[in-house]
Each structure stands twice: as structure tokens, then as C-alpha cells.
Write a protein that holds these residues in place. Structure first.
Motif, short mmCIF file in Angstrom:
data_model
loop_
_atom_site.label_atom_id
_atom_site.label_comp_id
_atom_site.label_asym_id
_atom_site.label_seq_id
_atom_site.Cartn_x
_atom_site.Cartn_y
_atom_site.Cartn_z
N VAL A 1 1.00 12.17 -9.08
CA VAL A 1 -0.11 13.12 -9.05
C VAL A 1 0.26 14.42 -8.37
N PHE A 2 1.15 14.32 -7.37
CA PHE A 2 1.36 15.52 -6.56
C PHE A 2 2.76 16.11 -6.73
N TRP A 3 3.79 15.31 -6.35
CA TRP A 3 5.12 15.93 -6.19
C TRP A 3 5.67 16.44 -7.50
N LEU B 1 1.80 6.76 -6.60
CA LEU B 1 0.69 7.61 -7.04
C LEU B 1 0.93 9.07 -6.70
N LEU B 2 1.36 9.30 -5.45
CA LEU B 2 1.56 10.71 -5.06
C LEU B 2 2.69 11.34 -5.86
N SER B 3 3.72 10.55 -6.17
CA SER B 3 4.78 11.10 -7.00
C SER B 3 4.24 11.53 -8.34
N ASN C 1 0.83 -1.22 0.00
CA ASN C 1 0.00 0.00 0.00
C ASN C 1 0.86 1.26 0.00
N ALA C 2 1.87 1.24 0.87
CA ALA C 2 2.72 2.44 0.97
C ALA C 2 3.44 2.68 -0.33
N VAL C 3 3.95 1.62 -0.96
CA VAL C 3 4.66 1.79 -2.24
C VAL C 3 3.72 2.36 -3.29
N ILE C 4 2.52 1.78 -3.34
CA ILE C 4 1.54 2.30 -4.31
C ILE C 4 1.24 3.77 -4.04
N LEU C 5 1.09 4.11 -2.76
CA LEU C 5 0.81 5.51 -2.42
C LEU C 5 1.96 6.41 -2.84
N ILE C 6 3.19 5.95 -2.56
CA ILE C 6 4.36 6.76 -2.95
C ILE C 6 4.37 6.98 -4.46
#
Lengths: 81, 237, 244
Positions: free
Chosen positions: C25-27, C21-23, C14-19
Motif C-alpha cells: 500500500v505504501f512503499w 500490507l505496507l509494502s 502481525n508484523a509480517v502481515i503489516l510489512i
């Protein structure tokens, strides 16, 4: 009640209490030093207080370790299983 | 009283027990990704207040990374920033009634710490090569190899226990006080919990950054300060 | 306590997927936006710098042009001043020269006129004096004067150098000028006195000339012996003129 349970509870209480003493003294010293530093250099108050908070969290971690140990003794004691 | 070290499975997907923490993690993930997508939909050269706030956040993160490592922040931004944001949101999710933060559970914190462990290897190999990464264990001298290897595990274990203990103790204490004293009494403790959650998220991210930077630097240039705690102090002072 | 390794793996995933995705979509978008705006700001700053430079250059040019205009004006003024001064000097010198010329001409005219006037006056005065003398001498007793002149003539002949005397003697015809027609006695007396003075016999041809006033003169073709008032007065007049 089993003496193992009594010993576990007493040890958990000791762990938390003695584990609180050291961090309490350490945090006191850290805050005092930070106050001293801020009094000397008020313009660096931001950096000092940020470092102080991080340091306090670090010191507090030792108390948290003791808390975790006490919780292990209380809830996950392998001798009581 | 339920043990804070255990978690009950809500249901099973194959052999995997889906606990409340996992579901909460999915919720947080969904909120973060959708929120980020909505916030970053219209980025332009003439920033709105929303965009200015986002850019301020990213800029602050970049500054922190640069001050900590002295390196360009671009490769580490995603990993460190996501760690910080996820842990912060997870910690603060305890404010919602009935929600137990996923970071108050062993599995989540262990997973994050394991990610940090592997990311140190990943960034170390990426920054200094396999030889450089292996050489970083021989710093400052080869006698330290066993200690360094042990330290590389214990430091992430320390991070794991630190994060877990802080968040779990906060939730646990609030639960005890609420069950003993009533509804509004734990509010000061919850405020303290907010501060603790922020500081722990910050510490987790900074420590991860320091470990990665130390490994990359030692592998590339030779001895750097191997002690994360003094590195942190040196950065902040 | 039960540690669920499946849960750990799932959370790590989950954390890897979040990292990831956020990379995505966001960063990265926000960082790209920051970079883009910084680049735009840099471009704007560069443009502004270029514009500023251009404006500075234009200003400098303008200042230089203004300075050039001022310098030109000064130059023109100075030239005009010099020209005026030169014209003035020329006019002055020309006027001076003309004045000098006029004054010199006037001076020379005056001098010449004065000279002429003086000469005329001298001449008139000389003639007047000669007239006065002639009239005065005309009133003197003729015989005595003539005798004195005869004596003077003989003395002069005696004083003549031998060459002149020989020339006089050799002359075929010698005129003796007289103021009045002498008498026969006087003629013989004169002839004898001349012959005596010359020491040779000469034939005297008597010629009457009242212009002599008084006296006797010997004239041959090549020789004149002045011995008369007329000659004396002429000599005096000549001397007076020369004295001027």
C-alpha cells in the motif's frame, strides 16, 4: 521478610546504581568528544550529532540492561517463586 | 505495582491469550494500513504537499539504506521501513492516555527481533545463495564460526532487550512518577520518552539493515566489517 | 514472569502481515511515483535539451546566413568597385589613345602641311631665283657669253670619254641647240670648233631654243651634252630641292 528478598532488593539497587556509573562516564566522554569534533568542524555538526545520539542510545543500553536485571530480580526472581 | 514483565490476557482465541499489546498492535496496523492507503490514493506526476512529504520520507529512507549498505534500497525498503514506522508509532502510542505501547511488552519485541533474525537468513540466502550465507559465518576466518553463530543470536537478543528495556523503562518510570507525584509532573519524562522512542526505532531499523547488509556482503564478496557497532559508526561518521 | 510464545508468534505474524500490507500500500506506490516522476523529469530534460539544441542550431544557421549575406555584400561591393575602376581605366586609356591619335594626326598634318608649304615655297623661291637669274643673264652681252659657252662646249667634248665621243660621232644627226638663231659665220665657227674638238667631221643641225637663255647644247638620239644657263639653273634648282 526473607533474607532472599532483602538480598534481591539490595542487589537490584546495586545493579542499577553501578550500571548507571559506567554509562554515565561513557556518555560524558562521548559528548565531550562530540563537542570537540563539532568545535573543530562546525559544518559536520549534523552528522556528528546524529552519530552522537545513536551512540548515546547504544551506551544507554547497558544501563537498560542493568535495569532489566534489577526488574527481573524484583519481579521475576526464580528464587522467590 | 504490576510487574512490567507480565501482561494480562484480555481474552483467549483457542490457546492464544490476546493481551492488550496484541490488540494495540492490531489497532496500529489498521491505522497504518488505512492511513497509508488514504495517503497514497492519488499519486500523480504533479505532487501535492502530502505526496511531497511521503516522497521525502521514502527518499530519506532510501538514502539511509544506501549509505548504510551501499546497495540498491528497493529490496530492503519495505522491511526496514515498516520496522521503523511500526516501532516509532508503537513507541509514541504511549502518549495516548491509558495505552501501553506494544513494544513495552516482551512478546512484541521478541517477535520483531526474531523477524530480524530470520530476515538476515532470508536476505543472506537471497543475496548470496545458501553457500554464500553459510560462508558468511566463516568470516574473517573459520575459527570465528562458533563465535559468529553465537553472535547471530546474541545480537538480535541484544536488540530485543535494548528495545524492550528502553520503551518499558520509559513507561515504567512515567507510571511510577505519575503515581507518586501527580498528573503533570511526568511531562518532561514523556518528552524524553518521545526522543527515546524515535532513537530506538531508528537504531532498531539501522541495526537490522547493518546485519542484513553485512551478511549479504560477506557472503558475496568476502570479509566486511563484522562488528555492527563499528559499521554503524563508520557509516555515520 | 511468563513468556507467552503464542503471543510471540502472533505478534510476529502481525508484523509480517503489516510489512506485506505496507509494502503493497505504501512503499511500492510511493517509490513507483518517485521513479515515474524522475523518468518524466528526465524526459522533460531530454526534450528541453533537444529543443535547446535545435534552437542553437537555428541560431548558428542564422548567424552563418548573416555572415554569408555580409560576405556577399562585401563581394558585390568589391566587384562593383573593380568594375568601376576597370571602366575608369578603360575610359582613361581610350581617351589617352584618342588624344594621342588626334595629336599624332594633328602633328602629322602640321608636319605635312609645313613640308608642303616649305616645298612650295622652295619651288617658288627656286623658280623666282631662276627667273631672276634668267632676267639678269638675259641682260649680259650675248656674244661674249656665247663665246665662253662655245669654249666650254669644246672643253666638255674634249673631256668626254672615248666611248661617248664615238657614239656622238656615229650618230647620224646631231642637234646643236642655240638660244638664238646664229649667223652663218657663227655657224661655221661653231661647226669648226666642234669638229676640231671631236676630231671627226659631223653635220650639225642648228636648232633654236630661247629657253637655253645662253649656251650651246649637243643632242643626238642617245646623248645630250648640257652646256647652257638653263641646264645650270635647273641643276642648281635640283640641288636646292635635294638640299631640303
Amino acid at each position: 521478610m526473607d533474607y532472599l528478598s532483602i538480598a534481591s532488593i539490595v542487589c537490584a539497587a546495586f545493579a542499577v546504581s553501578f550500571g548507571a556509573i559506567g554509562p554515565a562516564l561513557a556518555e560524558g566522554r562521548a559528548v565531550a568528544a562530540a563537542m570537540d569534533a563539532i568545535a573543530r568542524q562546525p559544518e559536520a555538526a549534523n552528522t556528528i550529532s546524529r552519530t552522537l545520539f545513536v551512540g548515546l542510545a547504544m551506551i544507554e543500553t547497558t544501563a537498560i540492561y542493568c535495569l532489566v536485571i534489577s526488574l527481573l530480580l524484583l519481579f521475576a526472581n526464580p528464587l522467590l517463586a | 505495582m504490576n510487574s512490567p514483565l507480565e501482561s494480562a490476557a484480555l481474552f483467549y482465541i483457542g490457546p492464544v491469550a490476546i493481551t492488550q499489546a496484541i490488540v494495540m498492535t492490531w489497532v496500529i496496523m489498521a491505522v497504518l494500513v488505512i492511513g497509508a492507503y488514504l495517503l497514497t490514493r492519488r499519486l500523480s506526476l504533479h505532487p501535492s504537499k502530502r505526496q511531497v512529504a511521503l516522497e521525502l520520507l521514502v527518499d530519506t529512507l532510501d538514502t539511509q539504506i544506501r549509505e548504510t549498505t551501499g546497495a540498491a534500497p528497493a529490496p530492503y525498503r519495505g522491511f526496514i521501513g515498516t520496522l521503523f514506522v511500526f516501532i516509532l508509532v508503537a513507541n509514541w502510542s504511549s502518549l495516548i492516555p491509558g495505552v501501553e505501547p506494544p513494544t513495552a511488552k516482551l512478546e512484541t519485541d521478541a517477535a520483531l527481533a526474531a523477524l530480524v533474525f530470520f530476515s538476515v537468513i532470508w536476505f543472506g540466502v537471497r543475496g548470496a545463495g545458501v553457500g554464500g550465507y553459510l560462508r558468511s559465518f566463516a568470516m574473517p576466518n573459520p575459527v570465528m564460526i562458533p563465535l559468529n553463530m553465537l553472535e547471530s543470536v546474541t545480537r538480535v537478543f541484544s536488540m530485543f532487550v535494548r528495545l524492550f528495556g528502553n520503551v518499558m523503562s520509559g513507561v515504567f518510570v512515567i507510571g511510577i512518577v505519575a503515581s507518586l507525584a501527580g498528573l503533570l509532573v511526568p511531562i518532561p519524562l514523556m518528552a524524553l520518552d518521545l526522543l527515546t522512542g524515535l532513537v530506538q526505532a531508528y537504531i532498531f531499523a539501522v541495526l537490522a539493515m547493518v546485519f542484513i547488509a553485512a551478511t549479504v556482503e560477506e557472503g558475496a564478496h568476502g570479509p566486511a566489517d563484522p562488528d555492527p557497532e563499528t559499521s554503524l559508526q563508520k557509516k555515520d561518521s | 514472569m511468563n513468556f507467552d510464545f503464542w503471543g510471540l508468534g502472533l505478534q510476529a505474524l502481525n508484523a509480517v502481515i503489516l510489512i506485506w500490507l505496507l509494502s503493497r500500500v505504501f512503499w511500492r506506490p510511493v517509490a513507483a511515483a518517485i521513479t515515474r516522476r524522475q523518468a518524466a523529469a528526465q524526459t522533460l530534460l531530454g526534450d528541453a535539451k533537444a529543443t535547446q539544441d535545435k534552437a542553437d542550431a537555428a541560431l548558428a544557421e542564422l548567424t552563418a546566413a548573416r555572415a554569408g549575406i555580409a560576405a556577399e555584400r562585401d563581394k558585390v561591393l568589391a566587384e562593383a568597385k573593380d568594375a568601376a575602376l576597370a571602366i575608369k581605366a578603360d575610359a582613361q586609356s581610350e581617351a589617352h589613345a584618342q588624344a594621342e591619335t588626334i595629336m599624332a594626326a594633328a602633328r602629322s598634318d602640321m608636319a605635312r602641311e609645313a613640308d608642303t608649304a616649305r616645298e612650295t615655297m622652295n619651288a617658288q623661291a627656286g623658280e623666282l631665283a631662276v627667273d631672276i637669274a634668267r632676267k639678269l643673264l638675259g641682260e649680259l652681252p650675248g656674244e661674249a657669253v656665247q663665246a665662253a659657252f662655245l669654249q666650254k662646249l669644246t672643253d666638255a667634248i674634249g673631256d668626254l670619254p672615248a666611248q661617248d665621243r664615238a657614239a656622238l660621232v656615229a650618230a647620224k644627226r646631231v642637234d646643236l641647240m642655240c638660244p638664238a638663231d646664229p649667223s652663218a659665220d657663227a655657224k661655221t665657227e661653231i661647226t669648226s670648233a666642234v669638229q676640231q674638238a671631236l676630231g671627226e667631221a659631223v653635220v650639225l643641225n642648228f636648232v633654236t631654243d630661247p629657253a637655253l637663255i645662253a649656251g650651246y647644247e649637243l643632242r643626238s638620239d642617245h646623248f645630250v651634252l648640257h652646256n647652257s644657263w638653263q641646264a645650270d639653273l635647273a641643276a642648281i634648282l635640283k640641288e636646292m630641292r635635294h638640299a631640303d
